[in-house]
Write an enzyme that holds these catalytic residues in place. Structure first.
Site, PDB file in Angstrom:
ATOM      1  N   TYR A 151       0.859  -1.193   0.000  1.00  0.00           N
ATOM      2  CA  TYR A 151       0.000   0.000   0.000  1.00  0.00           C
ATOM      3  C   TYR A 151       0.891   1.236   0.000  1.00  0.00           C
ATOM      4  CZ  TYR A 151      -3.664   3.279   1.234  1.00  0.00           C
ATOM      5  OH  TYR A 151      -4.525   4.336   1.215  1.00  0.00           O
ATOM      6  N   TYR A 161      -3.051   4.436   9.415  1.00  0.00           N
ATOM      7  CA  TYR A 161      -2.414   3.220   8.877  1.00  0.00           C
ATOM      8  C   TYR A 161      -1.329   2.711   9.828  1.00  0.00           C
ATOM      9  CZ  TYR A 161      -1.650  -0.083   5.099  1.00  0.00           C
ATOM     10  OH  TYR A 161      -1.571  -1.227   4.337  1.00  0.00           O
ATOM     11  N   PRO A 199     -12.434  -2.487   0.700  1.00  0.00           N
ATOM     12  CA  PRO A 199     -13.114  -2.771   1.981  1.00  0.00           C
ATOM     13  C   PRO A 199     -13.102  -4.260   2.348  1.00  0.00           C
ATOM     14  CG  PRO A 199     -14.726  -2.269   0.271  1.00  0.00           C
ATOM     15  CD  PRO A 199     -13.374  -2.117  -0.360  1.00  0.00           C
TER      16      PRO A 199
HETATM   17  P1  NAI Z   1      -7.905  -9.825   4.505  1.00  0.00           P
HETATM   18  O1  NAI Z   1      -8.151  -9.484   5.935  1.00  0.00           O
HETATM   19  O2  NAI Z   1      -8.981 -10.501   3.771  1.00  0.00           O
HETATM   20  O3  NAI Z   1      -6.547 -10.652   4.353  1.00  0.00           O
HETATM   21  C1  NAI Z   1      -5.481 -10.606   5.264  1.00  0.00           C
HETATM   22  C2  NAI Z   1      -5.047 -12.029   5.487  1.00  0.00           C
HETATM   23  O4  NAI Z   1      -3.856 -12.129   6.281  1.00  0.00           O
HETATM   24  C3  NAI Z   1      -6.123 -12.872   6.198  1.00  0.00           C
HETATM   25  O5  NAI Z   1      -6.505 -13.968   5.401  1.00  0.00           O
HETATM   26  C4  NAI Z   1      -5.420 -13.318   7.455  1.00  0.00           C
HETATM   27  O6  NAI Z   1      -5.872 -14.561   7.954  1.00  0.00           O
HETATM   28  C5  NAI Z   1      -3.970 -13.363   6.967  1.00  0.00           C
HETATM   29  N1  NAI Z   1      -3.015 -13.477   8.068  1.00  0.00           N
HETATM   30  C6  NAI Z   1      -2.923 -12.677   9.171  1.00  0.00           C
HETATM   31  N2  NAI Z   1      -1.957 -13.140   9.986  1.00  0.00           N
HETATM   32  C7  NAI Z   1      -1.406 -14.226   9.373  1.00  0.00           C
HETATM   33  C8  NAI Z   1      -0.367 -15.133   9.706  1.00  0.00           C
HETATM   34  N3  NAI Z   1       0.334 -15.009  10.849  1.00  0.00           N
HETATM   35  N4  NAI Z   1      -0.079 -16.141   8.850  1.00  0.00           N
HETATM   36  C9  NAI Z   1      -0.775 -16.299   7.697  1.00  0.00           C
HETATM   37  N5  NAI Z   1      -1.773 -15.462   7.328  1.00  0.00           N
HETATM   38  C10 NAI Z   1      -2.083 -14.450   8.158  1.00  0.00           C
HETATM   39  O7  NAI Z   1      -7.573  -8.409   3.823  1.00  0.00           O
HETATM   40  P2  NAI Z   1      -6.980  -8.007   2.386  1.00  0.00           P
HETATM   41  O8  NAI Z   1      -7.304  -6.566   2.238  1.00  0.00           O
HETATM   42  O9  NAI Z   1      -7.405  -8.958   1.356  1.00  0.00           O
HETATM   43  O10 NAI Z   1      -5.410  -8.076   2.640  1.00  0.00           O
HETATM   44  C11 NAI Z   1      -4.519  -8.780   1.822  1.00  0.00           C
HETATM   45  C12 NAI Z   1      -3.247  -7.977   1.600  1.00  0.00           C
HETATM   46  O11 NAI Z   1      -3.554  -6.831   0.806  1.00  0.00           O
HETATM   47  C13 NAI Z   1      -2.582  -7.442   2.878  1.00  0.00           C
HETATM   48  O12 NAI Z   1      -1.185  -7.514   2.738  1.00  0.00           O
HETATM   49  C14 NAI Z   1      -3.036  -5.998   2.875  1.00  0.00           C
HETATM   50  O13 NAI Z   1      -2.196  -5.168   3.635  1.00  0.00           O
HETATM   51  C15 NAI Z   1      -2.945  -5.712   1.386  1.00  0.00           C
HETATM   52  N6  NAI Z   1      -3.628  -4.510   0.949  1.00  0.00           N
HETATM   53  C16 NAI Z   1      -4.919  -4.295   1.293  1.00  0.00           C
HETATM   54  C17 NAI Z   1      -5.536  -3.115   0.946  1.00  0.00           C
HETATM   55  C18 NAI Z   1      -6.922  -2.846   1.403  1.00  0.00           C
HETATM   56  O14 NAI Z   1      -7.321  -1.670   1.406  1.00  0.00           O
HETATM   57  N7  NAI Z   1      -7.697  -3.850   1.770  1.00  0.00           N
HETATM   58  C19 NAI Z   1      -4.852  -2.078   0.143  1.00  0.00           C
HETATM   59  C20 NAI Z   1      -3.497  -2.423  -0.210  1.00  0.00           C
HETATM   60  C21 NAI Z   1      -2.911  -3.596   0.191  1.00  0.00           C
END
Ligand code: NAI
Length: 271
Positions: A151, A161, A199
């Protein structure tokens, strides 16, 4: 629309928690494009989430639990995945992020350092651990593509953040540094995609998310890129069409990162 861009390729997708997750959309698109996949998430997320539904939609992809901060878990995952595929892996998506400081409401300048270290371990060092484990086990094919999601808070400060901004800066740096060594050693390429706000559980956990989601939408000439758009971009980076791209942080944000200000945003201040 499927073009079989990943026909014959095998990949591991980390981080599909529920159908809003970016990794969820990537998994579906990868299979649509002809890939075989293994899904992984932290054991606690497997208990809470709905990943089994996703697995069923992905030709009954195996779901293998791994805490991405644990080397033994990652070794087990790579060993089981290569055994399942009967060969090496062509792509990996690291879609993992979590900040205990954000979750528990510690401000950046009143941080809890144990939490801070966990943020860095889960959200950034885990990317290093995934690649170091894969390299040690020689689990990736030449020209494999490894991707993580980042991000723009890695480059610019976004209030709310919190320590995730530092984690993303480290994540992008790890992509460059590991991309260098993995490239020379095995022709494996490593990139991060810097994605618009979405979201999801991780996204909407950030304080003020709705405000900066709306702000980014108004600032970006193309609007915010959705999770489905992000999945499409990931597919191109897993495909052979981008085989010479490595060590990059690639903005996928509708133009947000290179817009100083938009007329829509200025108008709000002229009122
Ligand atoms: P999400 O909450 O659906 O996915 C995050 C995932 O990380 C979850 O599946 C969670 O179980 C996993 N996780 C957390 N701790 C863990 C661990 N110790 N071992 C293995 N898995 C673990 O949310 P999202 O948004 O799909 O996030 C995915 C990626 O995208 C993240 O790196 C996030 O920072 C990045 N991202 C998200 C944005 C957003 O606005 N949603 C924007 C830019 C990047």
């Amino acid at each position: 629309m499927a073009n079989q861009l990943l026909s014959g390729k095998k990949g591991i997708i980390f981080g599909a928690l529920d159908e809003r997750s970016i990794a969820w959309k990537v998994a579906l698109r990868a299979v649509e494009e002809g890939a075989e996949i293994v899904l992984s998430n932290a054991p606690v997320a497997l208990r809470m989430g709905t990943i089994k539904e996703l697995a069923a939609q992905c030709n009954n992809a195996p779901v293998i639990g791994a805490d991405a901060t644990s080397i033994p878990d990652l070794e087990n995952l790579f060993n089981q995945a290569t055994e399942h595929f009967g060969g090496k892996i062509d792509f990996v998506l690291h879609s993992i992020g979590m900040s205990p400081n954000v979750r528990k409401g510690f401000a950046y300048d009143g941080t809890n350092y144990d939490n801070f270290l966990k943020t860095l371990d889960i959200s950034a060092l885990s990317f290093h651990k995934v690649m170091q484990t894969a390299k040690k086990l020689d689990a990736l094919n030449e020209w494999a593509s490894v991707l993580a999601l980042s991000y723009i808070a890695a480059q610019r400060t976004f209030p709310g953040y919190n320590d995730m901004g530092d984690a993303k800066a480290l994540l992008e740096s790890i992509a460059r540094s590991f991309g260098y060594s993995y490239g020379f050693a095995k022709k494996v390429r490593v990139n991060t995609i810097s994605q618009s706000p979405v979201p999801t559980t991780a996204g909407s956990g950030v304080a003020g998310f709705d405000g900066f989601y709306g702000y980014a939408e108004k600032m970006s000439p193309l609007g915010n890129a959705s999770a489905a758009d992000c999945a499409n971009y990931c597919i191109t980076l897993f495909s052979d069409l981008t085989r010479m791209v490595t060590m990059q942080n690639l903005f996928h944000d509708g133009g947000f990162s290179f817009t100083g200000v938009s007329e829509g945003v200025v108008e709000r201040f002229n009122q």
